[in-house]
Design an enzyme around this catalytic site. Sequence first.
Site, PDB file in Angstrom:
ATOM      1  N   GLY A 136       0.876  -1.162   0.000  1.00  0.00           N
ATOM      2  CA  GLY A 136       0.000   0.000   0.000  1.00  0.00           C
ATOM      3  C   GLY A 136       0.908   1.205   0.000  1.00  0.00           C
ATOM      4  CE  LYS A 149       9.655   7.170  -5.251  1.00  0.00           C
ATOM      5  NZ  LYS A 149      10.062   6.912  -6.667  1.00  0.00           N
ATOM      6  CG  ASP A 164      13.525   5.607   5.703  1.00  0.00           C
ATOM      7  OD1 ASP A 164      12.814   5.618   4.688  1.00  0.00           O
ATOM      8  OD2 ASP A 164      14.749   5.836   5.680  1.00  0.00           O
ATOM      9  N   GLY A 165       9.883   5.419   5.213  1.00  0.00           N
ATOM     10  CA  GLY A 165       8.925   6.332   4.606  1.00  0.00           C
ATOM     11  C   GLY A 165       9.543   7.535   3.936  1.00  0.00           C
ATOM     12  NE  ARG A 196       4.574   9.839  -8.375  1.00  0.00           N
ATOM     13  CZ  ARG A 196       4.677   8.905  -7.425  1.00  0.00           C
ATOM     14  NH1 ARG A 196       3.610   8.574  -6.703  1.00  0.00           N
ATOM     15  NH2 ARG A 196       5.814   8.329  -7.178  1.00  0.00           N
ATOM     16  CG  ASP A 216       2.930  -2.270  -6.643  1.00  0.00           C
ATOM     17  OD1 ASP A 216       3.306  -3.308  -7.214  1.00  0.00           O
ATOM     18  OD2 ASP A 216       3.706  -1.511  -6.040  1.00  0.00           O
ATOM     19  CG  ASP A 232       6.548   4.475  -7.480  1.00  0.00           C
ATOM     20  OD1 ASP A 232       7.366   5.274  -6.982  1.00  0.00           O
ATOM     21  OD2 ASP A 232       6.163   3.466  -6.895  1.00  0.00           O
TER      22      ASP A 232
END
Length: 495
Positions: free
Chosen positions: A130, A153, A165-166, A219, A294, A304
Site C-alpha cells: 500500500g 513520495k 522509513d517512509g 507528483r 501496483d 513511480d
Amino acid sequence: MAENPQPARYRPRTDILDLGDAFYDAVPAAAFPEHILRFRNDRAAAEVGIVAAADRTPAQAGVQRRVGPAAASVALDPRLRGDTERSISLSDAEWIDHFGRFTPLPASLPEPLALRYHGHQFQSYNPDIGDGRGFLYAQVTDHRDRLLDLGTKGSGQTPYSRFGDGRLTLKGGVREVLATEMLEALNVPTSRSFSLIETGEALTRGDEPSPTRSAVLVRLNHSHVRIGTFQRLAYERDADAMRRLVDYVLTRLYDQTPGSDPAIALFDEAVGRIATLAARFMAAGFVHGVLNTDNINLTGESFDYGPWRFAPTWDAGFTAAYFDHHGLYAYGRQPDAMHWNAMQLAVALRTVVDAPPLIAILETFPERYAKAAAEAVLWRLGVTPRTDADDRALADAVTTALARSRMPIDAFYHQASGGWLPEGEEWAAFEEVRARLSDYRPRSDRSHPYWSDAAPCSLLIDEVEAIWAAIADRDDWSLFDTKVAAIRRMGAALT
C-alpha cells in the site's frame, strides 16, 4: 505544450472521499528538520490554477529555486491570495508550506490519505503493500477539465511502511524529475514532477553511499488508482467496493457514463491505455524497471520511477534494475509485461463480471499494441501517418534496423525527424526505412533551433550520474537546471 501557459482557474476536488474510507487511511505527514525548495514546476502548476506570487523572481528556466529553511508555517488565505474562480498565487514560502509541510490546499482534501492496494511484484502476489512512503495530498481540476491527483513520495511512514522509513533520497527525487521531464517531452503518458523539497535528514540505503540526503517529492497524476487497487478488492472478495471503484474510474477518470456492463467498459478502456503506454516506452527507448501491478495505474500513465534507464541502443535484453536478475522487465519484454499486467486486472474484475467478455478484450492487446507502436514511431519520426499497413511496415523496419545497426536510438531519431535520412555507410542498415519514408510527409518543419544541434538531447545513465555528482559533491545544481531547460527545449521542437 506552451512553455508559459495561461494559468487555469484553481478548482479543488475531493472525489476520492466518495469511495469511502475502506480505500484509504488518514495519515500525518512527517515533520522534517529542513525545507529547501529544489524544484518547482510552475508550468504544471499553472495548469491546475497555482501560480507564482507576484513578488517571486523565477530562477533560470523558471523551474528551480533554492530558498533557505523556513522557520514557521505560512498559511494560505484564499480570500487574500485567490479563490476558486481564478488562480491562486504562492510565494516560495507558501509553496513549501503546502508541498513540504502539507498544510491542506484550500477546499481540497482536509488530510493526507494513504491509499490501500495489493500487487504482483515481479509476478509474485503481495497482499502486504500500500502507500508506504507516500499519500494522496490533494485533488484538483486541470485546464482540460480533468480530475488530477497530487500525490507524494517520501512524505513519511504510513500503516503500509512495514520496515521502511517512509523517506525518499534526494538522488531519487532528482532522478524522478529528470525522468518525468524527459518522458513528457517524448510523448510518453507520465506523471509530472510537481515539487521537490530537500528535507535535511541523513538516510541510510543499502544500494548507494550512505548517509545520503533526503527529500520529499510531489507528483501530479490523473489518478493513483492502480491495478493493485482492484486486486485488493478481489482478494477480499468485496464486490460492492469493486463496483464503486469501477464507477469511480469510469465517471471520474474516463468521463464515461456507466452502461449495462460498466466493468467491461472499464476493462476495454484500460487495455487500450496500457497497450499505448507500452508502445510509447519502446519508441522512447525507455526502461521503467519495475512494472509491477501496483505501479500500473488505470489512466495509463507511467509513474513511480525507481531504477529507470534509457537504452543507448535497441537492445531487447537491456535492464534498468540491478535486482531484475532474470530480465523480467528488460526493454524488449516490456510489452509482454504490460499484457500480463492487463490480464491481472481482468482476473480481479472477475469479482463482478463473467470471464468470456474480459478474455475477448484481453486478446485484443497485441493488435492494440502493434497499432500504438506504429503511431509512436511515426510521431517520433515527425511524419504524418498514411495507411495502417504502411505505418506498421515502417515502424517494423525502424525497429529491425535499430536492432541490427546498434545505432544510438536518440541519434537515429534526431537525424531522421521529418522523414529525412543521411547518406553514408553507417546508414546502410536503414535502406528499407529510407525507401518507406519516401512516401511520407513531415508533420512539421525542422525550423526549431534544436534540429541544428550536433547531437540529440538524451538522458543516459552516465549523464544522470554526473548531474547527481555535482549536487552531491558541491551542491551545484547548474547541470540539473541546464538539463531540465534542454529537455523542455527539445519538447518544444518535437511538438
